[in-house]
Design a protein around this motif. Structure first.
Motif, PDB file in Angstrom:
ATOM      1  N   UNK A   2     -11.555  31.786  -5.399  1.00  0.00           N
ATOM      2  CA  UNK A   2     -10.100  32.142  -5.571  1.00  0.00           C
ATOM      3  C   UNK A   2      -9.719  32.654  -6.900  1.00  0.00           C
ATOM      4  N   UNK A   3      -9.104  33.886  -6.636  1.00  0.00           N
ATOM      5  CA  UNK A   3      -8.537  34.372  -8.023  1.00  0.00           C
ATOM      6  C   UNK A   3      -7.750  33.747  -8.910  1.00  0.00           C
ATOM      7  N   UNK A   4      -8.085  33.220  -9.939  1.00  0.00           N
ATOM      8  CA  UNK A   4      -7.424  32.339 -11.088  1.00  0.00           C
ATOM      9  C   UNK A   4      -6.172  33.023 -11.498  1.00  0.00           C
ATOM     10  N   UNK A   5      -6.131  34.544 -11.350  1.00  0.00           N
ATOM     11  CA  UNK A   5      -4.909  34.977 -11.911  1.00  0.00           C
ATOM     12  C   UNK A   5      -3.797  34.533 -11.108  1.00  0.00           C
ATOM     13  N   UNK A   6      -3.942  33.791 -10.250  1.00  0.00           N
ATOM     14  CA  UNK A   6      -2.749  33.387  -9.531  1.00  0.00           C
ATOM     15  C   UNK A   6      -2.139  32.249 -10.277  1.00  0.00           C
ATOM     16  N   UNK A   7      -2.973  31.352 -10.935  1.00  0.00           N
ATOM     17  CA  UNK A   7      -2.124  30.272 -11.823  1.00  0.00           C
ATOM     18  C   UNK A   7      -0.973  30.852 -12.551  1.00  0.00           C
ATOM     19  N   UNK A   8      -0.070  30.181 -12.456  1.00  0.00           N
ATOM     20  CA  UNK A   8       1.531  30.464 -12.888  1.00  0.00           C
ATOM     21  C   UNK A   8       2.200  31.440 -12.210  1.00  0.00           C
ATOM     22  N   UNK A   9       1.878  32.224 -11.001  1.00  0.00           N
ATOM     23  CA  UNK A   9       2.515  33.144 -10.254  1.00  0.00           C
ATOM     24  C   UNK A   9       3.471  32.398  -9.349  1.00  0.00           C
ATOM     25  N   UNK A 107       2.036  28.471  -8.056  1.00  0.00           N
ATOM     26  CA  UNK A 107       0.737  28.111  -8.410  1.00  0.00           C
ATOM     27  C   UNK A 107       0.694  27.473  -9.648  1.00  0.00           C
ATOM     28  N   UNK A 108       0.475  26.204  -9.918  1.00  0.00           N
ATOM     29  CA  UNK A 108       0.319  25.541 -11.208  1.00  0.00           C
ATOM     30  C   UNK A 108      -1.185  25.468 -11.549  1.00  0.00           C
ATOM     31  N   UNK A 109      -1.904  25.278 -10.495  1.00  0.00           N
ATOM     32  CA  UNK A 109      -3.316  25.146 -10.762  1.00  0.00           C
ATOM     33  C   UNK A 109      -4.375  25.652  -9.917  1.00  0.00           C
ATOM     34  N   UNK A 110      -5.659  26.131 -10.246  1.00  0.00           N
ATOM     35  CA  UNK A 110      -6.671  26.364  -9.233  1.00  0.00           C
ATOM     36  C   UNK A 110      -7.880  25.967 -10.214  1.00  0.00           C
ATOM     37  N   UNK A 111      -8.722  24.999  -9.320  1.00  0.00           N
ATOM     38  CA  UNK A 111     -10.067  24.455  -9.930  1.00  0.00           C
ATOM     39  C   UNK A 111     -10.970  24.225  -9.034  1.00  0.00           C
TER      40      UNK A 111
END
Length: 148
Positions: A2-9, A107-111
């Motif tokens: 998953x594209x981590x650039x979504x964090x914060x979006x 989105x606050x986090x992806x891990x």
């Protein structure tokens, strides 16, 4: 992955009304027995502006979007690989019949875990009423199973 650039979006806000009949139906479905969930006079006597929403009602409001899987689809995640991981709520001022609620999700986090076999997306949704009062928030965690 998953594209981590979504964090914060953040996603576009949803503004939706809260109708008393929907609150009564949700109260019935969740087994509420207190008359405040059925009768405006009982709710007002208890200090509410009108019939209050049972505590987890905010989740149903987020499903009002044209696409209830909006963040999953925007992130290009295959729905067939998604599992519900966890859900948590914080509470502010009660949601009441007649409110206009604005929901803003981010989105606050992806891990990942297990070497990327499972990825986790944490989405936080904040709610506010037409008076600018904080209604609380909902945090959802989805688990994405990545095929080998």
């Amino acid at each position: 992955m998953i594209d981590r650039s979504f964090i914060g979006r953040s996603f576009p806000p949803l503004i939706t009304g809260v109708e008393a009949g929907r609150l009564r139906a949700f109260a019935r479905a969740t087994g509420q027995r207190d008359p405040i969930y059925w009768d405006s006079a009982a709710a007002q006597a208890a200090g509410y502006r009108d019939i209050p929403a049972p505590l987890t009602f905010v989740f149903t409001l987020d499903l009002e979007r044209d696409d209830p899987f909006y963040f999953i689809n925007e992130m290009k995640i295959e729905l067939a690989h998604v599992l519900h991981g966890e859900q948590a709520f914080t509470y502010g001022v009660p949601i009441c019949a007649g409110d206009e609620v604005t929901l803003i999700s981010k989105v606050v986090d992806i891990y990942d875990k297990k070497g990327g076999a499972m990825e986790f997306v944490i989405l936080e949704t904040n709610a506010q009423n037409q008076l600018g009062e904080d209604l609380g928030s909902m945090t959802r965690t989805i688990v994405v199973r990545n095929p080998k």
